[in-house]
Design a protein around this motif. Sequence first.
Motif, PDB file in Angstrom:
ATOM      1  N   SER A 140      60.970  39.132  18.329  1.00  0.00           N
ATOM      2  CA  SER A 140      61.076  38.152  17.024  1.00  0.00           C
ATOM      3  C   SER A 140      61.564  38.950  15.802  1.00  0.00           C
ATOM      4  CB  SER A 140      59.653  37.491  16.579  1.00  0.00           C
ATOM      5  OG  SER A 140      58.646  38.652  16.217  1.00  0.00           O
ATOM      6  N   SER A 141      61.970  38.287  14.710  1.00  0.00           N
ATOM      7  CA  SER A 141      62.192  38.984  13.459  1.00  0.00           C
ATOM      8  C   SER A 141      61.066  40.007  13.082  1.00  0.00           C
ATOM      9  CB  SER A 141      62.918  38.073  12.545  1.00  0.00           C
ATOM     10  OG  SER A 141      61.844  37.321  11.956  1.00  0.00           O
ATOM     11  N   GLU A 142      59.776  39.477  12.944  1.00  0.00           N
ATOM     12  CA  GLU A 142      58.708  40.333  12.661  1.00  0.00           C
ATOM     13  C   GLU A 142      58.575  41.440  13.694  1.00  0.00           C
ATOM     14  OE1 GLU A 142      55.898  41.943  10.106  1.00  0.00           O
ATOM     15  OE2 GLU A 142      57.031  40.080   9.814  1.00  0.00           O
ATOM     16  N   GLU A 143      58.579  41.495  14.814  1.00  0.00           N
ATOM     17  CA  GLU A 143      58.492  42.589  15.729  1.00  0.00           C
ATOM     18  C   GLU A 143      59.776  43.614  15.333  1.00  0.00           C
ATOM     19  OE1 GLU A 143      56.782  40.722  19.629  1.00  0.00           O
ATOM     20  OE2 GLU A 143      58.660  40.299  19.365  1.00  0.00           O
ATOM     21  N   ARG A 144      60.958  42.826  15.061  1.00  0.00           N
ATOM     22  CA  ARG A 144      62.027  43.863  14.932  1.00  0.00           C
ATOM     23  C   ARG A 144      61.923  44.689  13.458  1.00  0.00           C
ATOM     24  NH1 ARG A 144      65.425  45.441  18.434  1.00  0.00           N
ATOM     25  NH2 ARG A 144      66.093  43.473  18.978  1.00  0.00           N
ATOM     26  N   ARG A 145      61.337  43.920  12.901  1.00  0.00           N
ATOM     27  CA  ARG A 145      61.002  44.393  11.106  1.00  0.00           C
ATOM     28  C   ARG A 145      59.992  45.506  11.520  1.00  0.00           C
ATOM     29  NH1 ARG A 145      57.894  44.681   6.489  1.00  0.00           N
ATOM     30  NH2 ARG A 145      58.913  44.256   4.558  1.00  0.00           N
ATOM     31  N   GLU A 146      58.826  45.346  12.217  1.00  0.00           N
ATOM     32  CA  GLU A 146      57.960  46.408  12.628  1.00  0.00           C
ATOM     33  C   GLU A 146      58.512  47.600  13.237  1.00  0.00           C
ATOM     34  OE1 GLU A 146      54.897  46.738  11.169  1.00  0.00           O
ATOM     35  OE2 GLU A 146      55.490  45.138  10.239  1.00  0.00           O
ATOM     36  N   GLN A 147      59.522  47.356  14.166  1.00  0.00           N
ATOM     37  CA  GLN A 147      60.265  48.460  14.756  1.00  0.00           C
ATOM     38  C   GLN A 147      60.996  49.364  13.759  1.00  0.00           C
ATOM     39  OE1 GLN A 147      63.070  46.887  17.562  1.00  0.00           O
ATOM     40  NE2 GLN A 147      63.952  49.137  18.166  1.00  0.00           N
ATOM     41  N   ILE A 148      61.891  48.392  12.767  1.00  0.00           N
ATOM     42  CA  ILE A 148      62.483  49.393  11.792  1.00  0.00           C
ATOM     43  C   ILE A 148      61.561  50.268  10.912  1.00  0.00           C
ATOM     44  CG2 ILE A 148      63.908  48.967   9.945  1.00  0.00           C
ATOM     45  CD1 ILE A 148      65.050  46.627  11.352  1.00  0.00           C
ATOM     46  N   ILE A 149      60.392  49.596  10.364  1.00  0.00           N
ATOM     47  CA  ILE A 149      59.412  50.405   9.586  1.00  0.00           C
ATOM     48  C   ILE A 149      58.988  51.527  10.536  1.00  0.00           C
ATOM     49  CG2 ILE A 149      57.052  50.365   8.641  1.00  0.00           C
ATOM     50  CD1 ILE A 149      57.899  47.394   7.745  1.00  0.00           C
ATOM     51  N   GLU A 150      58.660  51.507  11.809  1.00  0.00           N
ATOM     52  CA  GLU A 150      58.318  52.621  12.575  1.00  0.00           C
ATOM     53  C   GLU A 150      59.281  53.469  12.388  1.00  0.00           C
ATOM     54  OE1 GLU A 150      57.347  53.417  17.360  1.00  0.00           O
ATOM     55  OE2 GLU A 150      56.697  51.480  16.316  1.00  0.00           O
ATOM     56  N   ALA A 151      60.460  53.250  12.885  1.00  0.00           N
ATOM     57  CA  ALA A 151      61.544  54.216  12.748  1.00  0.00           C
ATOM     58  C   ALA A 151      61.545  54.822  11.338  1.00  0.00           C
ATOM     59  CB  ALA A 151      62.975  53.528  13.310  1.00  0.00           C
ATOM     60  N   ALA A 152      61.672  54.071  10.257  1.00  0.00           N
ATOM     61  CA  ALA A 152      61.704  54.704   8.925  1.00  0.00           C
ATOM     62  C   ALA A 152      60.631  55.693   8.563  1.00  0.00           C
ATOM     63  CB  ALA A 152      61.794  53.276   8.036  1.00  0.00           C
ATOM     64  N   ILE A 153      59.498  55.332   8.999  1.00  0.00           N
ATOM     65  CA  ILE A 153      58.420  56.292   8.951  1.00  0.00           C
ATOM     66  C   ILE A 153      58.751  57.647   9.599  1.00  0.00           C
ATOM     67  CG2 ILE A 153      55.962  56.993   9.301  1.00  0.00           C
ATOM     68  CD1 ILE A 153      55.256  53.798   9.089  1.00  0.00           C
ATOM     69  N   ALA A 154      59.351  57.846  10.684  1.00  0.00           N
ATOM     70  CA  ALA A 154      59.577  59.015  11.493  1.00  0.00           C
ATOM     71  C   ALA A 154      60.944  59.606  10.612  1.00  0.00           C
ATOM     72  CB  ALA A 154      60.045  58.639  12.871  1.00  0.00           C
ATOM     73  N   VAL A 155      61.697  58.869  10.462  1.00  0.00           N
ATOM     74  CA  VAL A 155      63.072  59.511   9.874  1.00  0.00           C
ATOM     75  C   VAL A 155      62.903  59.798   8.441  1.00  0.00           C
ATOM     76  CG1 VAL A 155      65.447  58.881   9.311  1.00  0.00           C
ATOM     77  CG2 VAL A 155      64.501  58.185  11.401  1.00  0.00           C
ATOM     78  N   PHE A 156      62.216  59.108   7.481  1.00  0.00           N
ATOM     79  CA  PHE A 156      61.854  59.459   6.108  1.00  0.00           C
ATOM     80  C   PHE A 156      60.795  60.621   6.391  1.00  0.00           C
ATOM     81  CE2 PHE A 156      62.804  55.163   4.668  1.00  0.00           C
ATOM     82  CZ  PHE A 156      64.090  55.421   3.874  1.00  0.00           C
ATOM     83  N   GLY A 157      59.843  60.803   7.009  1.00  0.00           N
ATOM     84  CA  GLY A 157      59.047  61.940   7.475  1.00  0.00           C
ATOM     85  C   GLY A 157      59.648  63.302   7.735  1.00  0.00           C
ATOM     86  N   ALA A 158      60.770  62.989   8.497  1.00  0.00           N
ATOM     87  CA  ALA A 158      61.515  64.280   8.865  1.00  0.00           C
ATOM     88  C   ALA A 158      62.628  64.537   7.904  1.00  0.00           C
ATOM     89  CB  ALA A 158      62.170  63.966  10.285  1.00  0.00           C
TER      90      ALA A 158
END
Length: 193
Positions: free
Chosen positions: A2-20
Amino acid sequence: MSSEERREQIIEAAIAVFGAKGYVGTTTDDVAKAASVSQPYVVRLFGTKENLFLAALDSALEELLAAFATVPAASDLHTRGELMGQAYLRLLEVRGLHQLLSHAFLLGAHPVIGPAARDGFARVWRYLRHEAGFTSEEAQKFLAMGMLINTMLGLRLTEEYGRDAGMTELFDECFPVSIGLVLEEAPRAHEPW
């Protein structure tokens, strides 16, 4: 998905990448690649890198406070602090969360991220003082230890454990109960995030 699941997937990736890589060093394309979606899809959902960072920050703060809330209210504040510290370390499972918070807290001069980071930091302080019941001194010490942990994670010092006597001592002092978890879950110097 779903678009909400995809949004959460992107936020999870964003946390990892912005964190690094930090806010300045990260592009929406970096996050899109980490999330296995197209860069235009990320922009369509979030609009700007700034909005994406704010969404990642909000998610990280929500996860942090939710982890703290799992600790049962105990009469012994020392025990509560220890359990909250362990909950904080279990958040290593959310790749980049600790480092993202550190990056956000260094962006105080940013006209949009600065106010959001200050508000998030204040929320954590209020939680420690009012929900957790820490004295101001206990809350200050808890935050100081958290910042030390974030620094150690950001420096990716885990590879020095067992090789450098001073860093080994520091890890043993900071993580007397959770050293195995930290050594297993903390990011390594060679990992992109």
